[in-house]
Write a protein that holds these residues in place. Structure first.
Motif, PDB file in Angstrom:
ATOM      1  N   ARG A 191      -4.302  -8.450  -9.381  1.00 16.94           N
ATOM      2  CA  ARG A 191      -4.748  -7.243 -10.509  1.00 16.94           C
ATOM      3  C   ARG A 191      -3.685  -6.647 -11.153  1.00 16.94           C
ATOM      4  O   ARG A 191      -2.656  -6.360 -10.504  1.00 16.94           O
ATOM      5  N   ASP A 192      -3.436  -6.579 -12.767  1.00 21.27           N
ATOM      6  CA  ASP A 192      -2.275  -6.644 -13.459  1.00 21.27           C
ATOM      7  C   ASP A 192      -1.425  -7.669 -13.669  1.00 21.27           C
ATOM      8  O   ASP A 192      -0.240  -7.382 -13.778  1.00 21.27           O
ATOM      9  N   LEU A 193      -1.512  -8.677 -13.299  1.00 18.75           N
ATOM     10  CA  LEU A 193      -0.527  -9.721 -13.171  1.00 18.75           C
ATOM     11  C   LEU A 193       0.139  -9.509 -14.464  1.00 18.75           C
ATOM     12  O   LEU A 193      -0.873 -10.143 -15.202  1.00 18.75           O
ATOM     13  N   VAL A 194       1.380 -10.137 -15.298  1.00 18.21           N
ATOM     14  CA  VAL A 194       1.944 -10.498 -15.867  1.00 18.21           C
ATOM     15  C   VAL A 194       2.327 -12.016 -16.406  1.00 18.21           C
ATOM     16  O   VAL A 194       3.125 -11.921 -15.217  1.00 18.21           O
ATOM     17  N   VAL A 195       1.462 -12.396 -16.713  1.00 19.57           N
ATOM     18  CA  VAL A 195       2.009 -14.084 -16.549  1.00 19.57           C
ATOM     19  C   VAL A 195       2.266 -13.945 -18.366  1.00 19.57           C
ATOM     20  O   VAL A 195       2.412 -13.758 -19.167  1.00 19.57           O
ATOM     21  N   LYS A 196       2.662 -15.592 -19.059  1.00 18.43           N
ATOM     22  CA  LYS A 196       2.775 -16.230 -19.557  1.00 18.43           C
ATOM     23  C   LYS A 196       1.783 -17.077 -20.257  1.00 18.43           C
ATOM     24  O   LYS A 196       0.525 -17.347 -19.515  1.00 18.43           O
ATOM     25  N   HIS A 197       1.772 -16.313 -21.744  1.00 16.36           N
ATOM     26  CA  HIS A 197       0.978 -17.112 -22.551  1.00 16.36           C
ATOM     27  C   HIS A 197       1.451 -18.233 -23.091  1.00 16.36           C
ATOM     28  O   HIS A 197       2.022 -18.108 -24.284  1.00 16.36           O
ATOM     29  N   HIS A 198       1.174 -20.092 -22.997  1.00 16.10           N
ATOM     30  CA  HIS A 198       1.938 -20.429 -23.508  1.00 16.10           C
ATOM     31  C   HIS A 198       1.425 -20.917 -24.846  1.00 16.10           C
ATOM     32  O   HIS A 198       2.420 -20.761 -25.978  1.00 16.10           O
ATOM     33  N   ARG A 199       0.949 -20.741 -25.365  1.00 12.32           N
ATOM     34  CA  ARG A 199       0.149 -21.056 -27.537  1.00 12.32           C
ATOM     35  C   ARG A 199       1.445 -19.888 -27.827  1.00 12.32           C
ATOM     36  O   ARG A 199       2.166 -20.127 -28.661  1.00 12.32           O
ATOM     37  N   LEU A 200       0.892 -18.222 -27.549  1.00 17.09           N
ATOM     38  CA  LEU A 200       1.191 -17.935 -27.944  1.00 17.09           C
ATOM     39  C   LEU A 200       3.262 -17.339 -27.797  1.00 17.09           C
ATOM     40  O   LEU A 200       4.154 -16.579 -28.491  1.00 17.09           O
ATOM     41  N   GLY A 201       3.288 -18.110 -26.681  1.00 17.39           N
ATOM     42  CA  GLY A 201       4.768 -17.412 -26.561  1.00 17.39           C
ATOM     43  C   GLY A 201       5.858 -16.205 -26.308  1.00 17.39           C
ATOM     44  O   GLY A 201       6.712 -15.870 -26.156  1.00 17.39           O
ATOM     45  N   ARG A 202       4.496 -15.822 -24.982  1.00 21.69           N
ATOM     46  CA  ARG A 202       4.906 -14.796 -25.339  1.00 21.69           C
ATOM     47  C   ARG A 202       4.134 -13.807 -23.671  1.00 21.69           C
ATOM     48  O   ARG A 202       3.017 -14.801 -23.616  1.00 21.69           O
ATOM     49  N   GLU A 203       4.233 -13.119 -23.072  1.00 19.99           N
ATOM     50  CA  GLU A 203       3.650 -12.788 -21.821  1.00 19.99           C
ATOM     51  C   GLU A 203       2.778 -11.524 -21.823  1.00 19.99           C
ATOM     52  O   GLU A 203       2.733 -10.466 -23.318  1.00 19.99           O
ATOM     53  N   VAL A 204       2.021 -11.152 -21.675  1.00 20.95           N
ATOM     54  CA  VAL A 204       0.900 -10.601 -21.409  1.00 20.95           C
ATOM     55  C   VAL A 204       0.098 -10.152 -19.809  1.00 20.95           C
ATOM     56  O   VAL A 204       0.061 -11.039 -18.799  1.00 20.95           O
ATOM     57  N   PHE A 247      -6.756 -14.769 -26.631  1.00 23.49           N
ATOM     58  CA  PHE A 247      -7.224 -15.343 -26.295  1.00 23.49           C
ATOM     59  C   PHE A 247      -8.355 -16.291 -27.252  1.00 23.49           C
ATOM     60  O   PHE A 247      -8.879 -15.875 -27.896  1.00 23.49           O
ATOM     61  N   ALA A 248      -7.301 -17.416 -27.300  1.00 23.78           N
ATOM     62  CA  ALA A 248      -8.668 -19.034 -27.626  1.00 23.78           C
ATOM     63  C   ALA A 248      -9.227 -19.579 -26.906  1.00 23.78           C
ATOM     64  O   ALA A 248      -8.569 -19.419 -25.520  1.00 23.78           O
ATOM     65  N   ILE A 249      -9.783 -20.467 -26.932  1.00 21.16           N
ATOM     66  CA  ILE A 249     -11.066 -21.681 -26.018  1.00 21.16           C
ATOM     67  C   ILE A 249      -9.877 -22.816 -25.803  1.00 21.16           C
ATOM     68  O   ILE A 249      -8.785 -23.210 -27.099  1.00 21.16           O
ATOM     69  N   GLY A 250      -9.023 -22.612 -24.805  1.00 17.90           N
ATOM     70  CA  GLY A 250      -8.698 -23.915 -24.220  1.00 17.90           C
ATOM     71  C   GLY A 250      -7.149 -23.012 -23.966  1.00 17.90           C
ATOM     72  O   GLY A 250      -6.815 -24.254 -23.634  1.00 17.90           O
ATOM     73  N   GLY A 292       5.401 -20.998 -16.830  1.00 18.60           N
ATOM     74  CA  GLY A 292       4.831 -21.860 -18.514  1.00 18.60           C
ATOM     75  C   GLY A 292       5.534 -23.292 -18.026  1.00 18.60           C
ATOM     76  O   GLY A 292       6.054 -23.991 -17.134  1.00 18.60           O
ATOM     77  N   GLY A 293       5.667 -23.870 -19.120  1.00 16.99           N
ATOM     78  CA  GLY A 293       6.200 -24.576 -19.224  1.00 16.99           C
ATOM     79  C   GLY A 293       5.445 -25.988 -19.432  1.00 16.99           C
ATOM     80  O   GLY A 293       5.662 -27.408 -19.764  1.00 16.99           O
ATOM     81  N   PHE A 294       4.271 -26.029 -19.260  1.00 16.40           N
ATOM     82  CA  PHE A 294       3.364 -26.950 -19.530  1.00 16.40           C
ATOM     83  C   PHE A 294       2.076 -26.776 -20.370  1.00 16.40           C
ATOM     84  O   PHE A 294       1.542 -25.338 -20.344  1.00 16.40           O
TER      85      PHE A 294
END
Length: 534
Positions: A336-349, A382-385, A392-394
Motif C-alpha cells: 500500500r502507498d507504493l510509489v512506482v514509475k508510470h512508463h507512458r507518462l515518464g513520472r512517478e505515481v 491511467f489508460a488501458i495498457g 522502469g525501462g520496459f
C-alpha cells in the motif's frame, strides 16, 4: 522467523491461481463463478443470474443492467481463498458485442475455464475465445455444464471439442447418467463414484457427496443392472479410445482436461474446483519490450514489482463517483502507498487506496503479489495498457484493439445536460466501452463507434443511470472499418468512405460495405488497412 522477501514472494506466487471463465452466452459461466464463491465460503447462499422476484442476483454481476438482463456486460474481477489456494477469477462478458473487453481481460489470465452447454456443444463465441487462448498460449480446462438437462452424448461432445478446436481432450471424470438421471461422476484417477444429493432447492447450498469404489456392490444397487453395465461400457470405451492426460501437455495448450457437471444443482462442482487448483498454473514469466525494443522476460518472483492496466471502470460505487483502474500484477510484491514509475507518462505515481474486489464490493489491500488483480483509484493518469513498475525501462506488450463495425452520432436530448454528457462520454471512452472518432475537419461532428450494437445500448443506459442524461442515437451508414497505415495524402478512397482519426490521432477509414474495403485494399498496395492493433 521472518522469511526473506524472495522466498515470501515465491510462496505467495505458488498459491495464486488467476484465471478467466470463457463461454458462449447462457452456457452457465456466471453461475459457475457464483458457485465458486459458495464453495469458497465467500457467500452462504448462491444467487441465480436470472433470479425470480425476491431471489438473489449473481454476485459477480454488479451492474444494474446485468442483473435486469441476466447477462455479463463487463468483466469483473474477484479474489478469495479456496482451500489452500488464492483465487483470482476474471468473469468475462460472454456476449460477442463485448468481446474486446473479454480479450483484454484474457491477457491477465494464467489459465482459462471453458464452459460448454451439454445440449449445444462448442458454439461460435466459444470458438473465438478459445482461439485467443491458443494465440496467447493460455492452458484451458473444459467444464461441460448442464448435465442435469437433456443433452448430447458425452463422447460426441468430447469429439466435437477435439474436431472443432483442434485440441486433444481428456476426461478426468465421467457422468453417471444424463438429464434427469444425472446423479454423479466417476473420478477417472481414483476409480471412485461420487454420488451427489441436493441439500436445498435451486442449488443455493452445497451438494452432499457420497464416495464409493466403482465396483462396490452398492453402486450397482443404486443404479440398477442395465445403467451400471452401460456405465462400465462407456468407461471401457473411454479407456481404449481416450487420450492420456499429461500436465505438461495441458500447460503447453496441447490437451484440455474435461469435466462433466451441473453448475445449477452443484453436482460435480466441488470435485472440479478441487482438481482445478491442482492443475491450474501459478503466475508465469511474461514478455515485455525494453527501451531498446528487445524482448525481455519479466519473472514473477525475481523481478521487482511491475503491473499493467487491463481495464478501467467508472462508477462501480455511486457513492464515490470515481474511476477504478484494474491492474494485473506481473511480478514482485505490492504494498500500500507504493510509489512506482508510470512508463507512458515518464513520472512517478503513488498507488494509494488499493482495493481487492468481490463483484462491486471493495476491500482495502495492504499487500498483493504476482498473479493478483487489484483496483486503484484512477485520478485521470491511467489508460488501458499502461505499464507501471519500480524499475522502469520496459513495457508489457500492448493490448489488442479491434476495428469498430457500428457507427452512430449521439446527442443529449436536453442541451442543458451537455456537461454531464461530455463527462460520461469521456469516462466510457477511457474504459474502452465505446470508441470516439474525430473528423479531420474540426467543424465536423464526433462519431461514436462500437464492435457490437449492445455496446451502444449499454452506453445509453449508463449515461442515463450514472450521469442522468437521456440521449438520441442516430445510426450512420458504415458497416466496417480499418486503421490506415501509410501516407494519408496518397491513399485512394472510395467515394462513400470516410477518413477520421481515433483518440490517439491514428487515421481510420470507415466503409459502407465490406466490398468497398476489399476494393480499397487492392487499389492501395502501398498502404495497409489493419483490423486489429496490438
Amino acid at each position: 522467523m521472518t522469511l526473506p522477501d524472495s522466498q515470501m514472494i515465491s510462496e505467495a506466487c505458488q498459491k495464486r491461481r488467476t484465471f478467466a471463465i470463457i463461454s458462449h452466452p447462457d452456457a452457465g459461466k456466471t453461475t459457475l463463478t457464483e458457485k465458486l464463491l459458495l464453495y469458497s465460503g465467500m457467500i452462504h447462499t448462491a444467487g441465480m443470474v436470472r433470479g425470480r422476484k425476491g431471489r438473489k442476483a449473481a454476485a459477480s454481476d454488479w451492474m444494474a443492467m446485468e442483473q435486469e438482463r441476466g447477462i455479463s456486460i463487463t468483466a469483473s474481477a474477484m479474489q478469495f481463498t479456496y482451500k489452500d489456494a488464492i483465487i483470482n477469477v476474471l468473469d468475462t462478458p460472454g456476449h460477442e458485442d463485448f468481446s474486446e473487453d473479454t480479450y483484454r481481460t484474457l491477457t491477465a489470465a494464467d489459465c482459462a475455464i471453458m464452459v460448454i452447454d451439454a445440449a449445444k456443444g462448442v458454439e461460435r463465441q466459444t470458438r473465438k475465445l478459445f482461439e485467443v487462448c491458443r494465440l496467447r498460449k493460455i492452458p484451458v480446462l473444459t467444464f461441460i455444464n448442464k448435465m442435469d438437462m437433456p443433452g448430447r452424448d458425452p463422447l460426441d461432445l468430447m469429439q466435437e471439442v477435439e474436431n472443432v478446436l483442434q485440441i486433444h481432450s481428456c476426461a478426468l471424470n465421467w457422468p453417471i447418467g444424463t438429464g434427469k438421471d444425472f446423479c454423479g461422476v466417476v473420478d477417472m484417477a481414483s476409480e471412485e463414484c461420487l454420488f451427489f444429493t441436493k441439500t436445498s432447492p435451486g442449488g443455493s447450498q452445497k451438494a452432499a457427496i457420497t464416495r464409493l469404489p466403482l465396483h462396490d456392490p452398492e453402486v450397482k444397487n443404486r443404479l440398477g443392472e442395465e445403467p451400471f453395465q452401460t456405465l462400465l461400457q462407456e468407461l471401457e470405451l473411454l479407456g481404449l479410445a481416450g487420450n492420456p492426460f499429461s500436465q505438461e501437455k495441458f500447460l503447453a495448450g496441447e490437451v484440455t482436461p474435461v469435466f462433466f457437471a451441473s453448475a445449477l444443482t452443484n453436482f460435480g462442482v466441488e470435485p472440479f474446483f478441487d482438481a482445478f487448483i491442482h492443475l491450474a498454473p501459478s503466475p508465469h514469466k511474461r514478455l515485455a519490450h525494453n527501451d531498446k525494443g528487445e524482448d525481455i522476460e519479466i519473472d514473477p518472483v525475481n523481478t521487482p514489482f511491475s503491473a499493467y492496466v487491463f481495464k478501467l471502470q467508472a462508477n462501480m460505487d455511486k457513492r464515490h463517483r470515481d474511476s477504478m483502474a484494474f491492474l494485473c500484477i506481473c511480478s514482485g510484491k505490492f504494498e500500500r502507498d507504493l510509489v512506482v514509475k508510470h512508463h507512458r507518462l515518464g513520472r512517478e505515481v503513488r498507488l494509494s487506496r488499493p482495493h481487492g474486489m468481490v463483484a462491486g464490493e471493495r476491500t482495502t489491500l495492504d499487500v498483493a503479489y504476482a498473479g493478483d488483480i487489484i483496483g486503484v483509484i484512477n485520478p485521470g493518469v491511467f489508460a488501458i495498457g499502461d505499464t507501471i513498475s519500480l524499475t522502469g525501462g520496459f513495457n508489457f506488450k500492448p493490448l489488442p484493439q479491434f476495428q469498430p463495425e457500428i457507427f452512430a452520432r449521439v446527442q443529449p436530448k436536453d442541451v442543458g445536460k451537455r456537461k454531464s454528457f461530455d463527462k460520461g462520454v469521456l469516462q466510457l471512452t477511457d474504459e474502452g466501452a465505446i470508441q470516439l472518432l474525430y473528423p479531420y475537419d474540426l467543424g465536423g461532428d464526433l462519431i461514436f463507434a462500437a464492435v457490437g450494437q449492445l455496446q451502444f445500448e449499454v452506453m445509453q443506459y449508463r449515461l442515463k443511470d450514472e450521469y442522468g442524461v437521456d440521449t438520441l442515437l442516430s445510426p450512420l451508414p458504415y458497416q466496417c472499418s480499418a486503421w490506415l497505415i501509410g501516407d494519408l495524402q496518397t491513399f485512394k478512397k472510395t467515394t462513400t468512405a470516410l477518413i477520421v482519426q481515433d483518440r490517439l490521432n491514428r487515421p481510420i477509414v470507415l466503409f459502407g460495405e465490406q466490398w468497398e474495403k476489399q476494393y480499397a485494399i487492392k487499389q492501395n498496395p502501398e498502404h495497409q488497412l489493419v483490423d486489429i492493433l496490438s
